[in-house]
Write a protein that holds these residues in place. Structure first.
Motif, PDB file in Angstrom:
ATOM      1  N   LYS A 151      32.960 -10.831 -16.340  1.00  0.00           N
ATOM      2  CA  LYS A 151      33.543  -9.529 -16.024  1.00  0.00           C
ATOM      3  C   LYS A 151      32.721  -8.394 -16.633  1.00  0.00           C
ATOM      4  CE  LYS A 151      37.675  -9.142 -17.578  1.00  0.00           C
ATOM      5  NZ  LYS A 151      38.858  -9.926 -17.860  1.00  0.00           N
ATOM      6  N   MET A 152      32.382  -8.553 -17.899  1.00  0.00           N
ATOM      7  CA  MET A 152      31.601  -7.524 -18.578  1.00  0.00           C
ATOM      8  C   MET A 152      30.227  -7.387 -17.916  1.00  0.00           C
ATOM      9  SD  MET A 152      33.258  -6.081 -21.020  1.00  0.00           S
ATOM     10  CE  MET A 152      35.019  -6.325 -21.184  1.00  0.00           C
TER      11      MET A 152
ATOM     12  N   MET B 173      32.095   2.775 -21.766  1.00  0.00           N
ATOM     13  CA  MET B 173      32.010   1.823 -22.885  1.00  0.00           C
ATOM     14  C   MET B 173      33.384   1.634 -23.533  1.00  0.00           C
ATOM     15  SD  MET B 173      29.338   0.163 -23.547  1.00  0.00           S
ATOM     16  CE  MET B 173      28.029   0.188 -22.348  1.00  0.00           C
TER      17      MET B 173
ATOM     18  N   GLU C 123      32.622  -9.031 -26.183  1.00  0.00           N
ATOM     19  CA  GLU C 123      32.492  -8.077 -27.278  1.00  0.00           C
ATOM     20  C   GLU C 123      32.497  -8.786 -28.637  1.00  0.00           C
ATOM     21  OE1 GLU C 123      35.284  -4.866 -26.982  1.00  0.00           O
ATOM     22  OE2 GLU C 123      34.176  -3.706 -28.462  1.00  0.00           O
TER      23      GLU C 123
ATOM     24  N   ASP D 107      30.858 -13.467 -20.615  1.00  0.00           N
ATOM     25  CA  ASP D 107      31.987 -12.849 -19.962  1.00  0.00           C
ATOM     26  C   ASP D 107      31.502 -12.245 -18.650  1.00  0.00           C
ATOM     27  OD1 ASP D 107      34.089 -11.328 -19.139  1.00  0.00           O
ATOM     28  OD2 ASP D 107      34.623 -10.669 -21.158  1.00  0.00           O
TER      29      ASP D 107
ATOM     30  N   ILE E 158      41.572  -4.274 -13.141  1.00  0.00           N
ATOM     31  CA  ILE E 158      40.882  -3.240 -13.924  1.00  0.00           C
ATOM     32  C   ILE E 158      40.636  -1.998 -13.066  1.00  0.00           C
ATOM     33  CG2 ILE E 158      38.690  -2.712 -15.082  1.00  0.00           C
ATOM     34  CD1 ILE E 158      38.717  -5.724 -15.979  1.00  0.00           C
TER      35      ILE E 158
ATOM     36  N   LEU F 199      35.688  -0.439 -21.515  1.00  0.00           N
ATOM     37  CA  LEU F 199      35.455  -1.876 -21.697  1.00  0.00           C
ATOM     38  C   LEU F 199      36.075  -2.351 -23.007  1.00  0.00           C
ATOM     39  CD1 LEU F 199      31.697  -2.120 -20.636  1.00  0.00           C
ATOM     40  CD2 LEU F 199      33.686  -2.765 -19.292  1.00  0.00           C
ATOM     41  N   ARG F 200      35.961  -1.495 -24.018  1.00  0.00           N
ATOM     42  CA  ARG F 200      36.550  -1.861 -25.320  1.00  0.00           C
ATOM     43  C   ARG F 200      38.063  -1.978 -25.200  1.00  0.00           C
ATOM     44  NH1 ARG F 200      32.376   2.084 -27.887  1.00  0.00           N
ATOM     45  NH2 ARG F 200      30.844   0.570 -28.660  1.00  0.00           N
TER      46      ARG F 200
ATOM     47  N   MET G 203      39.091  -8.238 -12.361  1.00  0.00           N
ATOM     48  CA  MET G 203      38.327  -7.063 -11.941  1.00  0.00           C
ATOM     49  C   MET G 203      39.195  -6.160 -11.064  1.00  0.00           C
ATOM     50  SD  MET G 203      35.052  -7.282 -12.989  1.00  0.00           S
ATOM     51  CE  MET G 203      33.902  -6.634 -11.780  1.00  0.00           C
TER      52      MET G 203
ATOM     53  N   ILE H 134      26.672  -6.256 -19.266  1.00  0.00           N
ATOM     54  CA  ILE H 134      26.768  -6.721 -20.647  1.00  0.00           C
ATOM     55  C   ILE H 134      26.795  -8.242 -20.607  1.00  0.00           C
ATOM     56  CG2 ILE H 134      28.309  -6.859 -22.659  1.00  0.00           C
ATOM     57  CD1 ILE H 134      29.187  -4.008 -21.986  1.00  0.00           C
TER      58      ILE H 134
ATOM     59  N   THR I 153      38.864  -5.294 -23.521  1.00  0.00           N
ATOM     60  CA  THR I 153      38.738  -6.402 -24.479  1.00  0.00           C
ATOM     61  C   THR I 153      39.927  -6.425 -25.437  1.00  0.00           C
ATOM     62  OG1 THR I 153      36.347  -6.164 -24.441  1.00  0.00           O
ATOM     63  CG2 THR I 153      37.258  -7.406 -26.263  1.00  0.00           C
TER      64      THR I 153
ATOM     65  N   ASP J 178      24.535  -1.761 -25.931  1.00  0.00           N
ATOM     66  CA  ASP J 178      25.107  -0.619 -26.664  1.00  0.00           C
ATOM     67  C   ASP J 178      26.261  -1.003 -27.577  1.00  0.00           C
ATOM     68  OD1 ASP J 178      23.858   0.120 -24.148  1.00  0.00           O
ATOM     69  OD2 ASP J 178      24.295   2.181 -24.770  1.00  0.00           O
TER      70      ASP J 178
ATOM     71  N   GLU K 263      42.729  -9.348 -25.907  1.00  0.00           N
ATOM     72  CA  GLU K 263      42.874 -10.065 -27.179  1.00  0.00           C
ATOM     73  C   GLU K 263      44.265  -9.880 -27.778  1.00  0.00           C
ATOM     74  OE1 GLU K 263      39.763  -8.903 -29.848  1.00  0.00           O
ATOM     75  OE2 GLU K 263      38.215  -9.986 -28.734  1.00  0.00           O
TER      76      GLU K 263
ATOM     77  N   THR L 179      22.646  -4.490 -21.122  1.00  0.00           N
ATOM     78  CA  THR L 179      23.322  -3.484 -21.948  1.00  0.00           C
ATOM     79  C   THR L 179      23.641  -4.041 -23.336  1.00  0.00           C
ATOM     80  OG1 THR L 179      24.296  -2.639 -19.942  1.00  0.00           O
ATOM     81  CG2 THR L 179      25.269  -1.875 -22.002  1.00  0.00           C
TER      82      THR L 179
ATOM     83  N   TYR M 125      29.508  -7.990 -14.623  1.00  0.00           N
ATOM     84  CA  TYR M 125      29.602  -7.288 -13.338  1.00  0.00           C
ATOM     85  C   TYR M 125      29.956  -5.815 -13.535  1.00  0.00           C
ATOM     86  CZ  TYR M 125      29.391 -11.962 -11.411  1.00  0.00           C
ATOM     87  OH  TYR M 125      28.984 -13.225 -11.096  1.00  0.00           O
ATOM     88  N   LEU M 126      30.738  -5.524 -14.552  1.00  0.00           N
ATOM     89  CA  LEU M 126      31.135  -4.136 -14.783  1.00  0.00           C
ATOM     90  C   LEU M 126      30.003  -3.308 -15.378  1.00  0.00           C
ATOM     91  CD1 LEU M 126      34.704  -4.526 -16.307  1.00  0.00           C
ATOM     92  CD2 LEU M 126      34.142  -3.229 -14.255  1.00  0.00           C
ATOM     93  N   ALA M 127      29.268  -3.875 -16.313  1.00  0.00           N
ATOM     94  CA  ALA M 127      28.343  -3.022 -17.076  1.00  0.00           C
ATOM     95  C   ALA M 127      27.056  -3.715 -17.508  1.00  0.00           C
ATOM     96  CB  ALA M 127      29.061  -2.484 -18.309  1.00  0.00           C
TER      97      ALA M 127
END
Lengths: 618, 80
Positions: free
Chosen positions: A226-227, B35, A237, A224, B57, B38-39, B54, A233, B42, A63, B46, A61, A229-231
């Motif tokens: 986590k990113m 998306m 970021e 990362d 989340i 996820l943002r 997980m 990615i 993050t 995006d 931060e 991913t 496993y989730l998506a």
């Protein structure tokens, strides 16, 4: 940085220029990921005409990436637009019947691949594979990527960027991997090497060195789980910002937006201390103490830029004699006087001197970067000459040499012979103009140069220089159409195009390939689509010699009836406004925006006098 | 903390801060898609200098739960 205020300012933007004004001087490294999203939304809302369209394809991913790139590009005044391919469909995107990617007509396609998804057997099984099996795997991966590249090159005119592979943190054999006859690390290195070799013979293919970015920023900081496993990615970021900055280097250099000249102040910039007070032996430069070493490294990095073909210049308020003494006595400095194409060492205002340098080198102010330590000088230049990229040297001297690697303006997709000898060629040019002022009579001067011009049909080996000329020439460029490598390929191969390449030499030396003319032929008519001459070759009639050659070639040899031409005005190509008229063409059409159509007829044409130049045909 | 949290979520999903009430969650705004979720994760990590697992989340289904979760993380850090 007050990010609340930034978000408010961004939301208040009414035009694309407002966005540019708001973000151009931001320190991007201080922005949080979500601010890129906010700024990008504004860009998408205001829809400035995109200067560059980029397609992002991947087997994971990606995006999140385009907003970061769009914002980085916008901060340099470049409006970009992204197309993200469907997950893992990087082949289908190019081959599908509906062709949304092809219709998007990307200028660039960037492909990111993860080995984990590309070849899970190799990724997970490498620890128990025999060496021969590893070689087979590698070959299979190579074929897949090669096939994709071939399709991408064939189906689009885009410049293709292929990202290389990051070595995983977990190596299956642990520390024993280093002793392995064909280690896991070696497997990745071989794979990345294969990509490099693929790029050698193809100017339209570039390697995106994400492996190096991972090393610079640290793979533990960018990955990362986590990113993932989730998506699916692959990166945190925040790493998208680093990728975007790097990608911008590729896009700027491929689009002819790299800058050409680095101008430097002297005292407390090129060396520590003030020469007028400390004397040539007292200034800080060279091995020895920390302060001197910092300037030593700084100079070495600047020297590397010069070797890439970036012109260096000095703009400093000093007594010329003091500075000359430094260069005469401090031979231990990495930079010596002849590394600089030109110098302005006097007490005039720096903006006046910068304008002088631009004029002397025949380049625009927007091709220049100026580094100075003084905040007042910096503020003045920013105000007087906003086109010049003004960089203020950090106060902490240990940080000064980092400035150089953080500048994205001096990248080249490839370093050519013309780049390496550039400083010398421009210095010759300055000597030529000295000769011109001493000989007084222009005709004597031109004769004394003994200029020779060679013209030939473009060959494969000229492609990269041709691309440079198309993308970087601003002044002697009658139409300023920025063709990409795909177009150039077409011009070389297709029958109805004639692409002439021109090189020149004189008594001072060889100035290499300095121009091109592209003609499109139909029946007995030829149309001059592009006529480009590098600024280092202007002002001595080479353009007339070329035109005489074209007249002879098309009218006398090929028996064409008409040569048509067009002038498209830009803010920079004023020097060629009347070029066609001067060469005997008649105006057949004038448009309100200044575009002018010209024609030259076989029955009435004449040659312009240019007997001081010898033409060699090959 | 609650205000900062609201501001961050509102910036990312482009919803007025007033609209973000306790029960407000991903199902209440089409812009709160995967998306943007996820943002948000993050940004929270931060801005508050925390790590979200997980499992945590998975529980983040509305504003109240998210804010309680962060509050607990922050006070836990203070106690330690």
């Amino acid at each position: 940085m007050d990010t609340k205020k930034l978000v408010r300012n961004i939301k208040a933007c009414q035009t694309a220029e407002d966005i540019f004004d708001t973000i151009q001087d931001l320190d991007m490294s201080e922005l949080a990921a979500r601010h890129f999203v906010t700024i990008n939304r504004k860009i998408e809302e205001l829809k400035p005409n995109p200067d560059v369209r980029i397609a992002y394809l991947s087997n994971f991913t990606v995006d999140m990436l385009p907003p970061f790139f769009n914002v980085y590009a916008a901060s340099e005044g470049i409006w970009s637009n992204g197309y993200v391919g469907a997950y893992n469909q990087y082949f289908q995107e190019l081959l599908s019947e509906e062709n949304p990617l092809i219709k998007y007509e990307p200028h660039f396609i960037i492909l990111f691949l993860s080995l984990k998804h590309l070849d899970p057997n190799a990724y997970y099984g490498i620890g128990s594979m025999k060496d021969s099996k590893k070689a087979d795997s590698l070959n299979k991966i190579k074929e897949t990527i090669e096939e994709w590249i071939e399709i991408a090159l064939g189906k689009t005119f885009a410049t293709i960027l292929v990202s290389n592979f990051i070595v995983p943190d977990f190596v299956q054999k642990g520390i024993a991997d280093c002793k392995d006859s064909y280690s896991e690390i070696q497997f990745y290195e071989n794979l990345n090497r294969i990509l490099v070799e693929m790029s050698w013979n193809n100017p339209r293919l570039q390697i995106f060195d994400i492996k190096r970015l991972a090393a610079i920023y640290g793979s533990r900081n960018i990955i990362d789980s986590k990113m993932y496993y989730l998506a699916k990615i692959m990166w945190k970021e925040s790493f998208n910002a680093n990728i975007a900055e790097w990608l911008l280097r590729h896009i700027m250099s491929s689009s002819g937006l790299s800058r050409k000249c680095l101008v430097l102040d002297l005292d407390n910039t090129l060396w520590g201390g003030v020469v007028g007070e400390d004397g040539p032996e007292g200034i800080k430069i060279g091995p020895g103490d920390p302060n001197s070493e910092a300037y030593f490294d700084f100079q070495h990095k600047i020297k590397a830029l010069k070797n890439r073909g970036i012109m260096l210049a000095i703009c400093s308020k000093n007594n010329y004699g003091d500075v000359l003494e430094v260069f005469n006595t401090r031979k231990d400095m990495p930079l010596q006087l002849d590394d600089f194409t030109t110098t302005k060492i006097n007490w005039d205002s720096k903006h006046v001197n910068l304008e002088q340098i631009a004029k002397e080198l025949n380049i625009g102010l927007d091709s220049m970067v100026f580094i100075d330590d003084s905040p007042t000088e910096c503020a003045l230049i920013r105000k007087m000459l906003p086109e010049v990229k003004m960089i203020q040297l950090p106060q902490a001297y240990e940080k000064i040499s980092e400035i150089i690697e953080n500048l994205p303006y001096f990248e080249k997709t490839v370093i050519l012979r013309e780049d390496i000898v550039k400083t010398e060629q421009y210095r010759h040019n300055i000597r030529r103009s000295e000769l011109r002022s001493s000989s007084g009579n222009l005709a004597d001067y031109l004769n004394s140069l003994k200029t020779e011009v060679s013209i030939w049909q473009a060959r494969e080996s000229n492609r990269e220089r041709i691309h440079q000329l198309f993308t970087k020439t601003n002044q002697f460029n009658v139409t300023t159409i920025r063709y990409n490598p795909g177009d150039i390929e077409k011009f070389i191969v297709e029958e109805n195009f004639d692409l002439h390449v021109i090189s020149s030499k004189d008594r001072f030396g060889d100035i290499g390939i300095i121009g091109l003319v592209l003609l499109e032929n139909s029946c007995s008519n030829a149309k001059i689509d592009s006529f480009i001459l590098s600024c280092r070759a202007m002002g001595r009639g080479i353009e007339t010699a070329i035109m005489n050659y074209l007249k002879k070639d098309y009218f006398e040899r090929k028996e064409f009836k008409i040569i048509r031409a067009k002038y498209i005005p830009t803010p920079k190509n004023l020097p060629v406004k009347d070029f066609f008229k001067d060469q005997g063409f008649h105006v057949i059409r004038s448009e309100s925006d200044g575009q002018t159509g010209y024609e030259l007829d076989k029955s009435t044409f004449t040659y312009n006098d240019c007997d001081w130049i010898k033409i060699n045909e090959s | 903390m609650v205000n900062k949290l609201k501001r961050i979520i509102s910036e990312i999903i482009e919803v007025d801060e007033d609209q973000i009430i306790d029960e407000f969650g991903p199902s209440d705004a089409t812009s709160w898609d995967s998306m943007n979720n996820l943002r948000i994760i993050t940004a929270l990590e931060e801005e508050f200098n925390i790590q979200l697992s997980m499992k945590e989340i998975e529980t983040m289904i509305n504003f109240k739960i998210i804010s309680k979760l962060i509050e607990a993380k922050l006070s836990g850090r203070k106690a330690a």
